[in-house]
Design a protein around this motif. Structure first.
Motif, PDB file in Angstrom:
ATOM      1  N   PHE A 123       0.822  -1.208   0.000  1.00  0.00           N
ATOM      2  CA  PHE A 123       0.000   0.000   0.000  1.00  0.00           C
ATOM      3  C   PHE A 123       0.857   1.259   0.000  1.00  0.00           C
ATOM      4  N   TYR A 124       2.066   1.165   0.559  1.00  0.00           N
ATOM      5  CA  TYR A 124       2.968   2.307   0.604  1.00  0.00           C
ATOM      6  C   TYR A 124       4.000   2.263  -0.510  1.00  0.00           C
ATOM      7  N   LEU A 125       4.061   1.145  -1.192  1.00  0.00           N
ATOM      8  CA  LEU A 125       5.159   0.887  -2.108  1.00  0.00           C
ATOM      9  C   LEU A 125       4.826   1.197  -3.563  1.00  0.00           C
ATOM     10  N   TYR A 126       3.692   0.646  -4.050  1.00  0.00           N
ATOM     11  CA  TYR A 126       3.422   0.715  -5.486  1.00  0.00           C
ATOM     12  C   TYR A 126       1.937   0.492  -5.718  1.00  0.00           C
ATOM     13  N   THR A 127       1.314   1.400  -6.429  1.00  0.00           N
ATOM     14  CA  THR A 127      -0.143   1.374  -6.592  1.00  0.00           C
ATOM     15  C   THR A 127      -0.643   0.058  -7.164  1.00  0.00           C
ATOM     16  N   TYR A 128       0.021  -0.439  -8.201  1.00  0.00           N
ATOM     17  CA  TYR A 128      -0.453  -1.647  -8.872  1.00  0.00           C
ATOM     18  C   TYR A 128      -0.240  -2.890  -8.018  1.00  0.00           C
ATOM     19  N   PHE A 129       0.739  -2.835  -7.135  1.00  0.00           N
ATOM     20  CA  PHE A 129       1.025  -3.961  -6.251  1.00  0.00           C
ATOM     21  C   PHE A 129      -0.133  -4.176  -5.278  1.00  0.00           C
ATOM     22  N   TRP A 130      -0.590  -3.096  -4.653  1.00  0.00           N
ATOM     23  CA  TRP A 130      -1.642  -3.296  -3.643  1.00  0.00           C
ATOM     24  C   TRP A 130      -2.957  -3.727  -4.287  1.00  0.00           C
ATOM     25  N   GLN A 131      -3.155  -3.404  -5.543  1.00  0.00           N
ATOM     26  CA  GLN A 131      -4.361  -3.876  -6.219  1.00  0.00           C
ATOM     27  C   GLN A 131      -4.366  -5.403  -6.309  1.00  0.00           C
ATOM     28  N   ILE A 132      -3.208  -5.983  -6.579  1.00  0.00           N
ATOM     29  CA  ILE A 132      -3.085  -7.443  -6.622  1.00  0.00           C
ATOM     30  C   ILE A 132      -3.371  -8.036  -5.245  1.00  0.00           C
ATOM     31  N   VAL A 133      -2.840  -7.401  -4.214  1.00  0.00           N
ATOM     32  CA  VAL A 133      -3.039  -7.885  -2.847  1.00  0.00           C
ATOM     33  C   VAL A 133      -4.520  -7.866  -2.480  1.00  0.00           C
ATOM     34  N   VAL A 134      -5.215  -6.795  -2.830  1.00  0.00           N
ATOM     35  CA  VAL A 134      -6.645  -6.678  -2.502  1.00  0.00           C
ATOM     36  C   VAL A 134      -7.441  -7.796  -3.167  1.00  0.00           C
ATOM     37  N   VAL A 135      -7.155  -8.070  -4.441  1.00  0.00           N
ATOM     38  CA  VAL A 135      -7.874  -9.142  -5.148  1.00  0.00           C
ATOM     39  C   VAL A 135      -7.546 -10.491  -4.520  1.00  0.00           C
ATOM     40  N   ALA A 136      -6.277 -10.706  -4.177  1.00  0.00           N
ATOM     41  CA  ALA A 136      -5.879 -11.971  -3.554  1.00  0.00           C
ATOM     42  C   ALA A 136      -6.629 -12.188  -2.243  1.00  0.00           C
ATOM     43  N   PHE A 137      -6.793 -11.141  -1.451  1.00  0.00           N
ATOM     44  CA  PHE A 137      -7.516 -11.270  -0.190  1.00  0.00           C
ATOM     45  C   PHE A 137      -8.996 -11.543  -0.425  1.00  0.00           C
ATOM     46  N   ALA A 138      -9.546 -10.971  -1.476  1.00  0.00           N
ATOM     47  CA  ALA A 138     -10.944 -11.264  -1.804  1.00  0.00           C
ATOM     48  C   ALA A 138     -11.113 -12.754  -2.105  1.00  0.00           C
ATOM     49  N   ILE A 139     -10.159 -13.328  -2.818  1.00  0.00           N
ATOM     50  CA  ILE A 139     -10.211 -14.763  -3.131  1.00  0.00           C
ATOM     51  C   ILE A 139     -10.030 -15.586  -1.864  1.00  0.00           C
ATOM     52  N   LEU A 140      -9.121 -15.138  -0.980  1.00  0.00           N
ATOM     53  CA  LEU A 140      -8.919 -15.844   0.287  1.00  0.00           C
ATOM     54  C   LEU A 140     -10.207 -15.888   1.102  1.00  0.00           C
ATOM     55  N   VAL A 190      -3.309 -20.968  -8.554  1.00  0.00           N
ATOM     56  CA  VAL A 190      -4.619 -20.546  -9.051  1.00  0.00           C
ATOM     57  C   VAL A 190      -4.986 -19.181  -8.459  1.00  0.00           C
ATOM     58  N   ILE A 191      -4.737 -19.000  -7.164  1.00  0.00           N
ATOM     59  CA  ILE A 191      -5.054 -17.731  -6.505  1.00  0.00           C
ATOM     60  C   ILE A 191      -4.261 -16.591  -7.126  1.00  0.00           C
ATOM     61  N   VAL A 192      -2.963 -16.812  -7.328  1.00  0.00           N
ATOM     62  CA  VAL A 192      -2.120 -15.763  -7.899  1.00  0.00           C
ATOM     63  C   VAL A 192      -2.534 -15.460  -9.335  1.00  0.00           C
ATOM     64  N   ALA A 193      -2.825 -16.503 -10.104  1.00  0.00           N
ATOM     65  CA  ALA A 193      -3.222 -16.306 -11.499  1.00  0.00           C
ATOM     66  C   ALA A 193      -4.504 -15.479 -11.593  1.00  0.00           C
ATOM     67  N   ILE A 194      -5.500 -15.835 -10.785  1.00  0.00           N
ATOM     68  CA  ILE A 194      -6.770 -15.104 -10.814  1.00  0.00           C
ATOM     69  C   ILE A 194      -6.565 -13.662 -10.338  1.00  0.00           C
ATOM     70  N   SER A 195      -5.748 -13.482  -9.301  1.00  0.00           N
ATOM     71  CA  SER A 195      -5.493 -12.138  -8.774  1.00  0.00           C
ATOM     72  C   SER A 195      -4.868 -11.243  -9.838  1.00  0.00           C
ATOM     73  N   LEU A 196      -3.889 -11.779 -10.540  1.00  0.00           N
ATOM     74  CA  LEU A 196      -3.212 -10.998 -11.581  1.00  0.00           C
ATOM     75  C   LEU A 196      -4.156 -10.682 -12.734  1.00  0.00           C
ATOM     76  N   TRP A 197      -4.948 -11.651 -13.127  1.00  0.00           N
ATOM     77  CA  TRP A 197      -5.847 -11.448 -14.265  1.00  0.00           C
ATOM     78  C   TRP A 197      -6.932 -10.411 -13.912  1.00  0.00           C
ATOM     79  N   VAL A 198      -7.536 -10.562 -12.739  1.00  0.00           N
ATOM     80  CA  VAL A 198      -8.567  -9.607 -12.326  1.00  0.00           C
ATOM     81  C   VAL A 198      -7.985  -8.198 -12.208  1.00  0.00           C
TER      82      VAL A 198
END
Length: 564
Positions: free
Chosen positions: A194-211, A298-306
């Motif tokens: 969240f403090y590092l790179y805008t596009y990075f935290w977007q991936i994290v948010v999607v990954a947590f949604a899948i979790l 699978v989680i990482v793939a879906i997170s990146l694609w979304v």
């Protein structure tokens, strides 16, 4: 279970880690060693990867006392708020605070963050119980594949190691969700983005949604995920609030539109390419491992694609797929390596899957090989010729003085001096109105004779990639889609010039002609204190400019305070 600390204590494990670090150092320092051997030493940073000087300017701005970066090029905007990430700039600036020169800080960051990358990959490899031999292969392949980005200061040099750490933490937590240590690591490496790179935290948010979807089905994840959620929520809250503040800035949307923002639900070539590099390795993994395929992939793939296709839902695209490709390639290479490791099972179908992965990923990397060969085929120390100019300015000009200089010199000014420039194209990437950017571009040519064709040619230099490229290309993509669907009123295809209209460029020419009629007023309006010109391009004789020094082919003039 044996902890990572006890593994580190084993000499064989330590040797493999040290060897992995040395491998990353070899690949990342080799281009600089080549430059030194082929072309000699330098004191002005070279640019092996595009945009490197832009990120170095951000780092130096932090060291000059502008924690939110502001605008490293424009004095009047030096204290402006950041419109995007800045945590990575803080980390990159640490060597500068320790007294390193800019070149020294650049090399130190390569050494430190490449070692961090190797350690993150070791953590990642241990999460899959891969052997030391497999880890060393992984380090070699990932480092070579990500070489251009790992050489670029700040982004992605600092982002990549922490992205790998996030992947490893996610894998470890999925395996042992009730481990307090693994939960802490997942929370930590989920907060940092969240403090590092805008596009990075977007991936994290999607990954947590899948979790959360997984936790809804599997009870063993629910309570551990709840505590991780709490930690991430608290840790990321300050940056989330600052992001809301950024979005409310009066010139925010105008600025990001210059950078590349478009309102569209469609996707272009980069989106298709991202999907290809996500799907091909994932299918190869499935063919190789079948029922034993780790859900992590699978989680990482879906997170990146979304994340890459998020604009299809949101209708807001800021070169999203282009930037997501940087993360997609790390996933694609790592997944391809995992497929290769499956060959040990002697499955024929794994061989074919591995070959497909290698071909797909390898073809993409050819572009970077060509780019490096092009850069290293000629002397990359182009900024070295300006070093005496920067030395003179640092010794004689005041901190914060504004300098009118050619763009080739201006790109180094915020890196090598404590002065600012009247204008440089990189300045439009920071918070400013379109009108001010245009005026500064025109004023920076006060000693030139711009024509209408010159102003059209320079469109991207003052309008940014968004206005000069993405807007009309997005329109053309939507026209094509409309025609494929056989809809009516699809519109016509546009160019960057027809999209903006001839009247726009003619208005800029008229404004430039007004500027040329009164160069003294122009210099006074923009608080210009020094002018650097090619010695053969003498300013108008009626301008009260004072020659300060002639250095090589350039003359530095001083503008009197009372210019009238």
């Amino acid at each position: 279970m044996t902890t990572y600390l006890s593994l580190l204590a084993q000499s064989k494990e330590m040797r493999s880690i040290l060897l992995g670090v040395c491998i990353t150092w070899f690949f990342l320092l080799a281009p600089y060693a080549y430059v030194l051997m082929a072309w000699g030493t330098y004191s002005v940073p070279i640019e092996l990867v595009d945009d490197s000087h832009y990120y170095l300017a951000r780092m130096v701005a932090v060291s000059h006392g502008y924690p939110l970066i502001g605008n490293p090029y424009i004095a009047e905007h030096a204290n402006d708020p950041a419109i995007a990430f800045f945590g990575a700039d803080w980390l990159g600036a640490i060597p500068l605070f320790l007294g390193f020169s800019v070149v020294g800080a650049e090399l130190w960051n390569i050494v430190f963050w490449s070692a961090a990358s190797a350690l993150s990959l070791w953590y990642f490899a241990r999460s899959f119980a891969w052997s030391s031999r497999q880890y060393l292969f992984l380090v070699s392949v990932v480092t070579v594949s990500a070489l251009p980005m790992l050489l670029r200061p700040v982004a992605m040099q600092i982002v990549f190691p922490l992205f790998l750490a996030f992947l490893a933490a996610l894998k470890g937590w999925l395996d042992e969700p009730h481990s307090h240590r693994r939960s802490v690591l997942l929370a930590l490496f989920s907060i940092i983005p969240f403090y590092l790179y805008t596009y990075f935290w977007q991936i994290v948010v999607v990954a947590f949604a899948i979790l959360h979807l997984i936790a809804w089905k599997k009870a063993q994840y629910r309570m551990p995920l709840f505590w991780v959620d709490c930690a991430v929520g608290i840790g990321a809250l300050p940056m989330a609030l600052y992001t809301l503040h950024q979005l409310s800035l009066p010139l925010y949307w105008e600025t990001v539109t210059r950078i590349g923002f478009v309102a569209t639900h469609t996707f272009g070539f980069s989106g298709v390419l991202a999907a290809l590099f996500i799907v091909v390795p994932l299918f190869a993994l499935w063919f190789s491992y079948r029922s034993s395929l780790d859900s992590f992939w699978v989680i990482v793939a879906i997170s990146l694609w979304v994340a890459a296709w998020s604009n299809v839902i949101s209708g807001k695209d800021l070169e999203t797929a282009v930037h997501m490709m940087r993360f997609v390639m790390v996933y694609a290479v790592s997944a391809s390596v995992a497929v290769l490791f499956s060959l040990e099972n002697k499955k024929t179908i794994s061989i074919y899957a591995a070959l497909i992965c290698v071909v797909v990923v390898g073809v993409y990397q050819l572009h970077d090989v060509y780019r490096f060969s092009a850069v290293l085929s000629s002397d990359p120390r182009t900024g070295e010729q300006y070093a005496p100019l920067f030395t003179w300015l640092n010794e004689h000009a005041q901190t914060g003085d504004v300098v009118l200089s050619p763009y080739d010199i201006g790109r180094y000014m915020p890196i090598m001096t404590t002065q600012f420039v009247l204008y440089h194209p990189n300045a439009e990437l920071f918070l400013m109105s379109d009108r001010e950017v245009e005026d500064r571009y025109l004023a920076s040519h006060v000693f030139d004779s711009l024509t209408l064709s010159d102003i059209e040619r320079d469109f991207r230099l003052y309008a940014g990639a968004g206005n000069s490229l993405h807007q009309y290309k997005t329109h053309n993509r939507e026209v094509t889609l409309c025609r494929w669907l056989q809809q009516s009123d699809c519109g016509v295809y546009a160019t960057e010039f027809s999209w903006r209209g001839e009247a726009y460029f003619r208005s800029l020419l008229n404004r430039f002609q007004d500027i040329q009629r009164s160069p003294s007023k122009t210099l006074r309006t923009w608080n210009v204190r020094y002018v650097i010109l090619d010695s053969i391009k003498l300013p108008k004789s009626n301008l009260p400019l004072q020659v300060q020094v002639v250095i090589g082919p350039y003359t530095i003039y001083r503008v009197p305070v009372t210019t009238s």
